[in-house]
Write a protein that holds these residues in place. Structure first.
Motif, mmCIF file in Angstrom:
data_model
loop_
_atom_site.group_PDB
_atom_site.id
_atom_site.type_symbol
_atom_site.label_atom_id
_atom_site.label_comp_id
_atom_site.label_asym_id
_atom_site.label_seq_id
_atom_site.Cartn_x
_atom_site.Cartn_y
_atom_site.Cartn_z
ATOM 1 N N LEU A 1 0.813 -1.217 0.000
ATOM 2 C CA LEU A 1 0.000 0.000 0.000
ATOM 3 C C LEU A 1 0.840 1.257 0.000
ATOM 4 C CD1 LEU A 1 -2.726 -1.040 2.565
ATOM 5 C CD2 LEU A 1 -2.780 -1.190 0.092
ATOM 6 N N LEU A 2 1.899 1.244 0.779
ATOM 7 C CA LEU A 2 2.703 2.453 0.888
ATOM 8 C C LEU A 2 3.819 2.415 -0.147
ATOM 9 C CD1 LEU A 2 2.778 2.666 4.737
ATOM 10 C CD2 LEU A 2 1.284 3.812 3.141
ATOM 11 N N PRO B 1 -0.692 0.847 -9.080
ATOM 12 C CA PRO B 1 -1.573 1.989 -9.290
ATOM 13 C C PRO B 1 -2.819 1.956 -8.416
ATOM 14 C CG PRO B 1 -1.736 0.476 -11.132
ATOM 15 C CD PRO B 1 -0.628 -0.015 -10.271
ATOM 16 N N PHE B 2 -3.211 0.752 -7.979
ATOM 17 C CA PHE B 2 -4.455 0.626 -7.225
ATOM 18 C C PHE B 2 -4.244 0.982 -5.758
ATOM 19 C CE2 PHE B 2 -7.165 -2.066 -4.566
ATOM 20 C CZ PHE B 2 -8.395 -1.620 -4.978
ATOM 21 N N LYS B 3 -5.173 1.748 -5.210
ATOM 22 C CA LYS B 3 -5.050 2.161 -3.811
ATOM 23 C C LYS B 3 -6.324 1.849 -3.043
ATOM 24 C CE LYS B 3 -1.291 4.610 -4.793
ATOM 25 N NZ LYS B 3 -1.070 3.953 -6.095
ATOM 26 N N LEU B 4 -6.152 1.699 -1.737
ATOM 27 C CA LEU B 4 -7.312 1.473 -0.878
ATOM 28 C C LEU B 4 -7.707 2.769 -0.193
ATOM 29 C CD1 LEU B 4 -6.514 -1.865 0.962
ATOM 30 C CD2 LEU B 4 -7.978 -1.489 -1.003
ATOM 31 N N LEU C 1 -10.252 -9.021 -3.259
ATOM 32 C CA LEU C 1 -11.656 -8.700 -3.498
ATOM 33 C C LEU C 1 -11.821 -7.217 -3.819
ATOM 34 C CD1 LEU C 1 -14.546 -9.761 -3.469
ATOM 35 C CD2 LEU C 1 -14.690 -9.010 -1.118
ATOM 36 N N CYS C 2 -11.064 -6.379 -3.113
ATOM 37 C CA CYS C 2 -11.109 -4.941 -3.386
ATOM 38 C C CYS C 2 -10.745 -4.674 -4.831
ATOM 39 C CB CYS C 2 -10.130 -4.203 -2.490
ATOM 40 S SG CYS C 2 -10.605 -4.183 -0.799
ATOM 41 N N ILE C 3 -9.680 -5.310 -5.269
ATOM 42 C CA ILE C 3 -9.234 -5.079 -6.641
ATOM 43 C C ILE C 3 -10.331 -5.491 -7.614
ATOM 44 C CG2 ILE C 3 -7.531 -5.748 -8.377
ATOM 45 C CD1 ILE C 3 -5.567 -6.177 -6.118
ATOM 46 N N VAL C 4 -10.859 -6.680 -7.394
ATOM 47 C CA VAL C 4 -11.883 -7.186 -8.320
ATOM 48 C C VAL C 4 -13.098 -6.274 -8.324
ATOM 49 C CG1 VAL C 4 -13.445 -9.089 -8.772
ATOM 50 C CG2 VAL C 4 -11.125 -9.553 -8.073
ATOM 51 N N GLU C 5 -13.533 -5.921 -7.121
ATOM 52 C CA GLU C 5 -14.704 -5.052 -7.029
ATOM 53 C C GLU C 5 -14.462 -3.729 -7.738
ATOM 54 O OE1 GLU C 5 -17.815 -4.782 -5.755
ATOM 55 O OE2 GLU C 5 -17.884 -6.952 -5.521
ATOM 56 N N LEU D 1 -10.076 13.215 -9.468
ATOM 57 C CA LEU D 1 -10.022 11.892 -10.112
ATOM 58 C C LEU D 1 -9.561 10.775 -9.168
ATOM 59 C CD1 LEU D 1 -8.593 12.623 -13.662
ATOM 60 C CD2 LEU D 1 -10.958 12.497 -12.927
ATOM 61 N N HIS D 2 -9.673 11.034 -7.887
ATOM 62 C CA HIS D 2 -9.224 9.976 -6.970
ATOM 63 C C HIS D 2 -10.070 8.723 -7.105
ATOM 64 C CE1 HIS D 2 -12.467 10.108 -3.942
ATOM 65 N NE2 HIS D 2 -12.611 11.346 -4.353
ATOM 66 N N GLU D 3 -11.306 8.873 -7.610
ATOM 67 C CA GLU D 3 -12.192 7.717 -7.720
ATOM 68 C C GLU D 3 -11.604 6.646 -8.632
ATOM 69 O OE1 GLU D 3 -13.193 10.821 -8.141
ATOM 70 O OE2 GLU D 3 -15.127 11.198 -7.172
ATOM 71 N N ILE D 4 -10.737 7.064 -9.527
ATOM 72 C CA ILE D 4 -10.224 6.108 -10.498
ATOM 73 C C ILE D 4 -9.266 5.117 -9.853
ATOM 74 C CG2 ILE D 4 -8.778 5.928 -12.564
ATOM 75 C CD1 ILE D 4 -10.091 8.416 -13.579
ATOM 76 N N VAL D 5 -8.482 5.572 -8.912
ATOM 77 C CA VAL D 5 -7.495 4.657 -8.336
ATOM 78 C C VAL D 5 -7.808 4.233 -6.907
ATOM 79 C CG1 VAL D 5 -5.590 5.340 -9.803
ATOM 80 C CG2 VAL D 5 -6.024 6.583 -7.712
ATOM 81 N N TYR D 6 -8.677 4.964 -6.252
ATOM 82 C CA TYR D 6 -8.975 4.598 -4.866
ATOM 83 C C TYR D 6 -10.264 3.813 -4.792
ATOM 84 C CZ TYR D 6 -5.244 7.275 -2.794
ATOM 85 O OH TYR D 6 -4.010 7.712 -2.422
ATOM 86 N N PHE D 7 -10.221 2.710 -4.070
ATOM 87 C CA PHE D 7 -11.426 1.903 -3.863
ATOM 88 C C PHE D 7 -12.017 2.257 -2.514
ATOM 89 C CE2 PHE D 7 -13.405 -2.033 -2.224
ATOM 90 C CZ PHE D 7 -14.443 -2.098 -3.132
ATOM 91 N N ASN D 8 -13.274 2.654 -2.525
ATOM 92 C CA ASN D 8 -13.835 3.193 -1.292
ATOM 93 C C ASN D 8 -15.105 2.524 -0.804
ATOM 94 O OD1 ASN D 8 -12.716 5.096 0.409
ATOM 95 N ND2 ASN D 8 -12.636 6.594 -1.232
#
Lengths: 573, 677
Positions: free
Chosen positions: B295-296, B301-304, B332-336, B580-587
């Motif tokens: 994560l850090l 590119p994918f972030k939580l 699961l986060c990634i897939v979702e 554009l944080h929605e693109i890489v952050y899963f919330n």
């Protein structure tokens, strides 16, 4: 006994002449002010009369009693507002007459009062007819009630002489328990003369019922806090009461008494099929929402997750739809977990025999599992979707079954999608199994009735029509010799004849042998015994020894099934 | 074919071989009926490759973390039977041989992660020490007989791996035939070792040549606590009798504490073991490493998002301590994310962004315009640019690319500064911002960290640090910033270095300064004895201290803290403030929680609270609407349908586990839930 703090202060405040009380009462009920004043005048008279007695009581004792009272109040022993007299609000709640302890006290008091001159009581009697009607006790008691009430009032006005109040306030719930201790023998002697005093007060009192009613609200207000504590105590008491007797009380109204005939599975099914489904449109919408998840499930299954569906309502149709819409082109296994005789073994068998086309048996399910694992690992093109309806059913919820299923589901090319319904289903799985299952949880509340799931006759209530039992009975009997069938028939007929006798122990062996001989079915008791062993092996009959050591034979099937069986037999013959 | 039957519970469906589709895993991608189908393939591929990267990364981490442990174990194993190797016949050695060398491996309570460790362990052992490794689990060994069976099965199978494959069949058969006993195991061992002895070195395989002539037999008890004591005791006693013939080594996997050995085994048995203790890395450290590496970092590119991370950490801390589950949640986060966010196609490495942005369709551009963060961004622009952004697709794409690159840079900087801040906060007393970097990370993601009370108090505390601590921290920060890939830190590094030199210069000047600052007030304090004067002087002292000129060190310290504060304010902006944080952050934390940490009971209760259910199920309620006094007298008139519905309701309640037959009286049921009997 009751020597609350107010008592002592009242001694000092005799000079003040109740002004604060008046204020208080005025403050609470304006309209009754005059009446209260009237009463007050009487009280002052009585106060003067008994003032000397007050001095007899040492402060020390008073303090002790006070503490005791607080303690008792805190314990919440003084309760019973639930059982209290509803119509008499403050009285019912504050003095609760109905507890056994209390009623004892009341009886005592009543008997004491009974010794007092009749004429003293009777006027009071006539004064409160509605009171009489309400209280179940005798008239004397009811009069004593009034005394208590008035005296209670006085207590709050805090002018009543101690001795008198002590007697009168005996049923005060707060003081109930200590009353037993403080009512010493020496005091008992004084009772008689006190009684007279009491009665004089009673006769003196011209307070009509109205006054009482009007003056009840103040009690209520002042007691609000106490009653709260009381309620707490109530809860505690109720709790212990509820758990004190292990005997569970159930009603006698069983379905047998219910004159409705018992429905069998088929009629039940037909009836329900015709019953309109409520909120059909909404449920359909809900299901459509769930169905939109199908492709996602498919994806997640392929990514190594397994899917478990939970929520109210049968998920069978949903899974069926999933199966028919997405799995038509792939190998899949449907397991009806709710099927009464499903076993892990049968699941494994259908995988090895039908999916893997393996012929042969295995020593244990573990071996079988190992074999499956090996095959699936060797052949990467092999894929299997497993749908389990009710993974939490009686038959599958065992630890070993779950372990095997979990291991099966952890294979990368076996995709498991299951449903659970039991409220405690997640308790089946420990951490190890959960990680093997690798669940993704989906809430799919469908609200659809559990038609299939509850259709088997292992369901709890009512519908033991025994059609399964009947068919198994027929099957077994058809494979037997004609003589054997005749023997069984004899037994069945005999049992049906005695069906009205609830204590029918069964047919004794000797009688049975006699009958069979007469019907030319057997020629020796050895042949009969051989036949019976056969029956017993198929669980068609049950034998038990009576008290006299005689062997009794019984068919463990209910009468209606047996009747059906005999009818069918007659058709065949 | 129907799946309803009264005689069968399992139904197998096999499509005809013609129709059967070849198993193509990519066939199941993100195709969704409601979604536009474009980019789904690309999204799926991106998702898969990202996941594979992460997976291999985590495996690598796991391996690295276990390396130390495995090395220790291997050296222990090689030591354990060195005597046996040399075939010494000394009496003392023989005495020692009565003891079985045992490694107690304390692994922690996260039982589900142990599998991976054991698999790694047995691989390492088979490569380096011995081909004879058997993994035993308690659930396979309810009795000593099963244990021996399992043990021999595994040992003889691994023999096949080493041997040439042609005689597989005969071994297979013999395994079933052989009586499972210690003597047969020994004779097997003798025969295998002799065989390898007699074989010419040239014929030997590479793998076996690494083993010694008589390699030890390693038996691993995966979950020692779950074994029945009887089985363990028997096995140990029996094998200790044969230890001089069969070089056995035991490895106990322990989840709780080493004390369990003594609790499970009586002294007479445990004295047969020569136990050495090994401790594996705690799962919390493992998790920290995983978070640190996954994560850090700007590698992925994918972030939580904050909430999601919190959910995952909570599941870890409060439910299972399982790192595997954490990683599963991450998967699961990634897939979702890739499934539900059509714009996640842009969630890729920096190099691909340009190409992907320019190939976006119009619909996707509209999707961008619909993003809340982008709308906020547009509102801040001047009107001319606003129109351009909202109408011109190519302009939008240019802008998007720029913003995404900004986001990437932001994240790089964020990580470095976060680490710097962590250097400070992790050494403060009571850890107002948390001890672990993940806590700090969550705090920073949640909202502007500099507005929180905890941050305020940590700055206060940081202003009281002593010089040596401060210097070492600054040095650490400099190292972090130098190591980071961010390009903006040149100035910051310079500044920090400047601070460091200033501190060094101070050291020289300090000694002389310190002396003449405040000796006098102290002396005055000693003179005054009466209370009034004392109070007065103390007040004066306080006053003077407040207005007192700070020492140079203190001033410098303030400067440093202020500088760090300015860095924090600049770089640790919460991610959801970024465009554009929605693109890489899963919330979508709620979704995640629903799938991983479901509450079936709650769902059931909620559904049952639905009045609809009552109306449908309970006949009394149904009837109450029509005839209020439905008592025994009127029960004859009860409608068949309602009766049937009642029956079903009872069956359903039974199925759901709310009631069960009481067996005390006919028809009576016992309530199971909500405090029943």
């Amino acid at each position: 006994m009751s020597r609350p703090e107010g008592m002592r202060s009242s001694r000092h405040s005799l000079q003040v002449k109740f002004v604060p009380d008046e204020d208080v009462l005025k403050h609470i009920t304006d309209d009754t002010g005059t009446k209260v004043r009237k009463e007050k005048a009487q009280l002052s008279v009585s106060v003067k009369r008994f003032v000397k007695k007050l001095e007899n009581i040492s402060d020390n004792e008073a303090q002790e009693i006070l503490e005791e009272k607080n303690y008792v109040a805190a314990l919440g022993i003084c309760t019973q507002d639930a059982v209290g007299n509803g119509s008499n609000i403050s009285g019912g709640e504050v003095y609760s007459f109905q507890t056994p302890k209390r009623s004892n006290k009341m009886a005592e008091l009543a008997s004491e009062l009974a010794q007092t001159p009749e004429q003293n009581v009777s006027p009071d009697h006539s004064k409160c007819p509605e009171k009489m009607a309400k209280t179940p006790q005798n008239s004397k008691l009811s009069s004593s009630n009034r005394v208590q009430q008035t005296s209670k009032k006085k207590e709050f006005v805090s002018t009543t002489p101690y001795r008198l109040r002590k007697r009168l306030a005996a049923p005060d719930p707060y003081l109930e328990s200590e009353s037993e201790y403080s009512a010493s023998c020496s005091e008992e002697e004084e009772d008689e003369e006190e009684q007279k005093e009491v009665s004089t007060i009673i006769s003196d009192q011209k307070t009509p019922a109205k006054t009482k009613a009007a003056s009840t609200p103040p009690h209520r207000n002042s007691l609000a806090k106490k009653r709260k504590a009381q309620k707490m105590g109530n809860l505690v008491e109720e709790y212990f009461e509820a758990h004190s007797s292990s005997k569970v009380l159930t009603s006698d109204r069983t379905l047998q008494k219910f004159r409705k005939r018992r429905l069998n599975q088929q009629t039940l099914y037909d009836l329900l099929k015709n019953a309109p489904l409520a909120y059909a449109a909404e449920i359909r919408d809900l299901n459509q929402q769930h169905e939109s998840l199908f492709s996602k499930w498919m994806l997640q299954l392929h990514l190594g997750f397994n899917i478990v569906l939970y929520g109210l309502g049968s998920k069978r149709d949903l899974l069926e739809k999933f199966r028919t819409s997405l799995l038509q082109d792939s190998v899949h296994l449907v397991v009806n977990g709710y099927f009464p005789s499903i076993t892990v073994r049968s699941i494994l068998n259908s995988i090895t025999e039908e999916v893997l086309d393996h012929i042969g048996t295995f020593r244990s399910p573990l071996d079988q599992l190992e074999f499956i694992t090996k095959r699936f690992k060797e052949d990467s093109s092999l894929e299997l979707y497993v749908l389990i309806h009710n993974l939490d059913s009686q038959m599958l919820r065992g630890e070993r079954s779950q372990q095997i299923l979990a291991q099966l589901s952890s294979l990368p090319s076996i995709y498991l999608i299951a449903s659970i319904d039991h409220i405690n289903a997640p308790l089946m799985w420990d951490q190890a199994k959960l990680s093997l299952y690798n669940w993704l949880w989906y809430e799919t509340t469908t609200f659809s009735p559990y038609v299939e799931e509850t259709s088997y006759e292992n369901s709890l209530l009512v519908q033991q029509s025994g059609s399964l039992a009947l068919s198994s009975l027929m099957h077994v009997l058809h494979s037997l010799t004609l003589n054997a069938r005749g023997i069984f028939r004899l037994l069945a007929q005999h049992q049906l004849e005695k069906k009205d006798n609830p204590s029918y122990p069964g047919l004794s062996f000797q009688d049975f042998y006699q009958q069979c001989r007469e019907a030319f079915l057997v020629n020796s008791d050895l042949t009969l015994r051989a036949q019976l062993t056969e029956f017993r092996d198929h669980k068609l009959i049950r034998t038990k020894r009576g008290a006299d050591g005689v062997e009794y034979l019984l068919i463990p099937v209910d009468d209606s099934t047996l009747t059906d069986f005999l009818e069918k037999e007659d058709e065949d013959v | 074919m129907s799946t309803c039957s009264v005689s069968k519970g399992c139904f197998v469906f096999k499509p005809s071989t013609k129709k059967r589709r070849l198993s193509d895993k990519t066939g199941h991608d993100f195709r969704c009926p409601s979604n536009d189908s474009e980019d789904t393939q690309l999204r799926f591929v991106t998702c898969q490759s990202l996941w594979n990267q992460i997976k291999s990364e985590t495996e690598q981490i796991q391996e690295d973390l276990n390396k130390q442990l495995l090395d220790n174990l291997v050296s222990f194993l090689s030591r354990s039977h060195s005597d046996f190797q040399e075939k010494t016949t000394e009496w003392t050695c023989r005495m020692k041989f009565r003891e079985i060398p045992t490694a107690a491996l304390v692994l922690g309570v996260n039982v589900t992660d142990h599998d991976l460790t054991f698999r790694g362990l047995s691989d390492v052992l088979q490569d380096n020490i011995t081909p004879y490794v058997a993994l035993l689990e308690a659930k396979d060994c309810p009795g000593i007989k099963n244990l021996m069976q399992k043990l021999m099965g595994q040992l003889m199978n691994c023999d096949i791996d080493v041997d040439s494959m042609d005689d597989e069949d005969c071994v297979q058969v013999s395994q079933n035939r052989i009586r499972c006993s210690m003597p047969s195991l020994i004779s097997w061992y003798d025969s295998v070792t002799k065989k390898t002895d007699s074989e010419t070195p040239s014929k030997k395989r590479n793998s076996s040549s690494r083993h010694w002539r008589s390699p030890p037999v390693v038996v691993i008890f995966k979950d020692m606590e779950s074994f029945t004591t009887k089985v363990l005791q028997d096995f140990i006693v029996i094998s200790s009798q044969h230890i001089h013939e069969l070089p056995l080594v035991l490895i106990f996997g322990i989840a709780t504490s080493p004390m369990i050995i003594h609790r499970l085994l009586p002294h007479s048995v445990s004295s047969l073991l020569c136990i050495e203790l090994f401790q594996s890395l705690s799962c919390k450290e493992h998790l920290s490493t995983i978070i640190d590496k996954l994560l850090l970092t700007s590698r992925f590119p994918f972030k939580l998002g904050e909430k999601v991370l919190q959910v995952l950490i909570n599941i870890f801390l409060y439910h299972d301590f399982s790192v595997q589950n954490f990683i599963k949640g991450f998967q699961l986060c990634i897939v979702e994310h890739f499934y539900s966010q059509p714009l996640s196609v842009l969630c890729c490495h920096l190099v691909d962004i340009k190409k992907r942005v320019y190939s976006l369709s119009h619909d996707q551009c509209e999707n961008i315009r619909r993003l809340p963060s982008f709308r906020r961004y547009v509102e801040k622009q001047e009107s001319g640019k606003q129109i351009e952004l909202l109408t011109n697709d190519s302009f939008l794409k240019e802008e998007t690319q720029k913003l995404l690159e900004d986001l990437h840079v932001y994240h790089e900087n964020y990580v470095s500064i976060l680490r710097c801040l962590h250097v400070f906060t992790s050494s403060l007393p009571k850890y107002p911002l948390g001890k672990q970097i993940r806590e700090l990370h969550c705090a920073c993601l949640e909202n502007r960290v500099w507005e929180t009370e905890e941050y305020e108090s940590s700055l206060q505390l940081a202003r009281m640090l002593n010089k040596t601590d401060l210097v070492t921290m600054l040095q650490q920060c400099v190292e972090i910033l130098i190591a980071s890939s961010g390009k903006e830190f040149d100035r910051a590094i310079e500044k920090l270095k400047e601070f460091l030199t200033q501190f060094q210069n101070l050291e020289v000047a300090e000694a002389s300064q310190e002396r003449d600052v405040s000796v006098s007030p102290q002396k005055e304090l000693q003179k005054k004895t009466d209370l009034y004067h004392l109070q007065k002087t103390l007040l004066e002292l306080k006053e003077s201290r407040r207005s007192k000129k700070l020492t140079k060190f203190e001033m410098l310290r303030f400067e440093v803290v202020d500088y760090i504060d300015s860095l924090v304010r600049r770089y640790l902006v919460p991610a959801d403030n970024r465009t554009l944080h929605e693109i890489v952050y899963f919330n979508a934390a709620a979704v995640l929680r629903g799938h991983l940490n479901a509450a079936p009971r709650t769902a059931l209760h909620t559904a049952l609270n639905n009045p609809h259910w009552y109306l449908k199920a309970f006949s009394t309620v149904v009837m109450a609407a029509e005839e209020p006094n439905a008592d025994a007298a009127s029960s004859d008139q009860v409608d068949d349908v309602i009766h049937a519905r009642f029956i079903r309701a009872v069956s359903e309640l039974e199925l759901l586990g709310f009631i069960k037959p009481s067996k005390q009286k006919t028809d009576h049921v016992a309530r199971l839930t909500w405090g029943g009997c």
